[in-house]
Design a protein around this motif. Structure first.
Motif, mmCIF file in Angstrom:
data_model
loop_
_atom_site.group_PDB
_atom_site.id
_atom_site.type_symbol
_atom_site.label_atom_id
_atom_site.label_comp_id
_atom_site.label_asym_id
_atom_site.label_seq_id
_atom_site.Cartn_x
_atom_site.Cartn_y
_atom_site.Cartn_z
ATOM 1 N N PHE B 64 0.829 -1.213 0.000
ATOM 2 C CA PHE B 64 0.000 0.000 0.000
ATOM 3 C C PHE B 64 0.862 1.261 0.000
ATOM 4 O O PHE B 64 0.527 2.251 -0.633
ATOM 5 N N ARG B 68 1.436 2.435 -6.179
ATOM 6 C CA ARG B 68 0.251 3.231 -6.515
ATOM 7 C C ARG B 68 -0.828 2.361 -7.163
ATOM 8 O O ARG B 68 -2.021 2.620 -7.013
ATOM 9 N N SER B 70 -1.807 -0.454 -6.362
ATOM 10 C CA SER B 70 -2.498 -1.375 -5.442
ATOM 11 C C SER B 70 -3.959 -0.997 -5.210
ATOM 12 O O SER B 70 -4.741 -1.827 -4.766
ATOM 13 N N VAL B 71 -4.326 0.265 -5.460
ATOM 14 C CA VAL B 71 -5.686 0.706 -5.135
ATOM 15 C C VAL B 71 -6.545 1.005 -6.361
ATOM 16 O O VAL B 71 -7.679 1.449 -6.230
#
Lengths: 403, 403
Positions: B64, B68, B70-71
């Motif tokens: 996380f 960047r 990851s979301v």
């Protein structure tokens, strides 16, 4: 030794399967991004730097350490505590008194929409959508063999008078529409928001003509002006609205957490369809959302996102006014997108491809969002993703192509 | 003001939707667990204390903070790096030279199985499965309106001679089987593993009779004895095997990460079906699996799990020998389950319900796993979940009911 003829093993469904033209463009953008820096007005993602990734890092650490349930199946309808929190969230953000038993947590709004298709739609069914509408809903539901009818919008959103005419015409032909699908706030791709009068009229029509409505609330929490509108679900006295909720646009599309708020009568059927097809939504993601809601952090994350995207929207609108003077476009009060009409003789696909090739500016052609082959001269511009200082430059480059 | 008649809005598919009897039992167990401590032989989950949750806590924190991506959305087929790693994994663990382009990351094996149904199966289709077979595959594919034919197993797994007879009989009736679904290693629910001879015979039949095989490898990495068997996919010279892989049983069912290894010809169709229905698999989960594979940690996690579950299996087998002397049961060399035949006059449902009520021991009746209404006197016992020191006590309590 011989290879099988795979066609023989496929279902007739494959006649309805179209590759997503958007995904194709996204692949081209990904390829270009490997070669050079691309200014992206393409994706429907939030800005990864606005998402509180440090907070998630801390939450995830605690969740995995303390919570044995984080690594095993949850119930197919989601963690009970999360469904409770979402019911509270529906009260606060949607003015809906939702029973937690009517909430099913899904893998983003997308899975919710697909489950609706899976249980409700079959070849020959008619579904009415806004024209243009969200391309993935269009592609997904078309896979169930349905016929889509698009109803136009104006600056007040869906033209409910045309909707009524359409329903009457269908009736006179002995047909009916299975579902009315709408994204009333910050619509994808148009950026339009339905006025309160239109919302009231839509709910009246639902009652008068015995309709079911799917309300996609994906952009409900990215609102940039004072709005005097209510969610359809909050006006739903006859239980005619299936509400599709999503945390994606505020908490991150990658988490894959959304939900359905269903009429009670449909809950067990949806659970039965969902159970064997996915077992459960991703559990670490569910716990992250749960902790964000429990700690009361959603509002802060949301207002940071709104502040950032509002600024970006304004910069993009100003850049359009300056560099693309005279072109018709929407002025969104919510959501992530500005919709742009190019001069009639220009093709959105070609402009999008040339902008990417020549200027490394990524956009999405608007045509795939239309149900009727129109909109060839349109582009969808996302304003949430690109860095603040690149938005005007990107629009300026676009303008060079268009002029 | 009137409520709609929801039936009118459902598709004919709902005729094929059955609530999962397993889920019902799982709800009862969840309820009982709130009142008292339950010894669970029920779930198909790994032991949450064998999953390296501290490692995940550390990995998630880094992911996380540093990543960047990851979301936000990944490609629908999964992160490119993860597909590369899975191709390498197929080489190492499945003896398959897999092209990363033929790998699609899915929300667990369940989504993989549902996608197969979605694209390939339609009302009237015939699918052959082991009898008994995995209840969620049965329920999911039945939702596509198919007819299931179960072929019996013995201690060497699927009886391929009966399979050949079945295929011949279908042919003589002008019918054919769309798919043969098998879990060759550590089968759920039986715990049986198909012998090498049977595997070879199955592949010969596939070639001879022009069949497609779905190989569900969910338990391939939980193997407790030296096995002289090869994955079907590794013998698949004619590209007749769709391999369904899963990290769930080793890395955690809650992550929801599995994959499809497809014949190249089917990849684009599967992507097109998957894209609009889920956008992408959960991204934080994808990154956790990616980091585990990249750091070469899978083997250590796997061997810890194997060590733990082997010990638990032995304790359960010994307890059965001691307390349930004379009852027929399987002796699994892989997987998570022992399958138990009660005396003929006993009903598995009643025993499972009474064991839960009276002795707080949770089991799953075997009947829902059978395709033909048989197996009423069977129970499925999971040995991975319950704490080591409670297994014998749990079996002893069961024996009191059965005697």
């Amino acid at each position: 030794m011989s290879k099988p003829d795979y066609m023989k093993f496929l279902s007739s469904k494959m006649n309805f399967v179209e590759p997503s033209p958007i995904r194709e463009m996204v692949s081209k953008i990904a390829k270009k991004s490997k070669e050079t820096a691309v200014v992206s007005f393409a994706a429907g993602d939030p800005d990864p730097d606005v998402i509180p990734r440090k907070l998630y890092a801390e939450l995830a650490r605690k969740i995995f350490e303390d919570e044995r349930r984080s690594v095993i199946y949850s119930p197919t309808e989601g963690l009970p505590e999360l469904r409770e929190e979402i019911a509270g969230f529906m009260r606060k953000y949607e003015q809906v008194e939702a029973d937690p038993d009517t909430i099913i947590v899904t893998g983003g709004g997308s899975q919710a929409i697909d489950l609706i298709g899976k249980l409700m739609l079959e070849p020959g069914d008619i579904v009415i959508v806004e024209n243009p509408s969200y391309v993935n809903t269009i592609l997904d539901w078309r896979q169930y063999g349905i016929k889509l009818i698009g109803v136009p919008m104006d600056e007040h959103g869906l033209k409910t008078d045309v909707l009524e005419e359409t329903i009457r015409r269908l009736r006179s032909e002995g047909k009916f529409a299975k579902l009315i699908y709408t994204i009333p706030t910050g619509q994808n791709p148009s950026g339009l928001t339905m006025s309160m009068d239109r919302r009231r009229h839509l709910m009246e029509l639902a009652s008068k003509y015995d309709l079911l409505i799917v309300e996609d609330g994906a952009y409900n929490y990215l609102v940039y002006e004072q709005l005097n509108v209510k969610p359809l679900k909050s006006m739903d006295e006859e239980n005619r609205v299936i509400f599709v909720g999503s945390f994606s646009k505020v908490l991150g599309t990658g988490l894959r957490v959304g939900w359905l708020n269903l009429p009670g009568e449909l809950v067990n059927l949806f659970k039965a369809v969902k159970g064997p097809s996915d077992m459960c939504p991703p559990v670490p993601s569910q716990f992250i959302v749960l902790e964000v809601l429990r700690a009361g952090l959603f509002e802060e994350i949301r207002s940071n996102a709104v502040k950032s995207y509002k600024e970006k929207r304004d910069i993009m609108l100003n850049a359009i006014a300056k560099h693309l003077t005279g072109l018709k476009h929407t002025k969104p009060v919510a959501g992530m997108f500005i919709f742009l009409w190019l001069p009639n003789h220009l093709d959105g696909w070609r402009i999008a491809e040339e902008a990417l090739e020549k200027y490394s500016v990524a956009t999405i052609p608007g045509a795939p969002f239309f149900t009727d082959g129109s909109g060839k001269n349109t582009l969808r511009l996302n304003f949430s993703m690109a860095p603040l200082d690149q938005i005007e430059k990107g629009v300026e480059k676009l303008s060079k192509l268009i002029k």
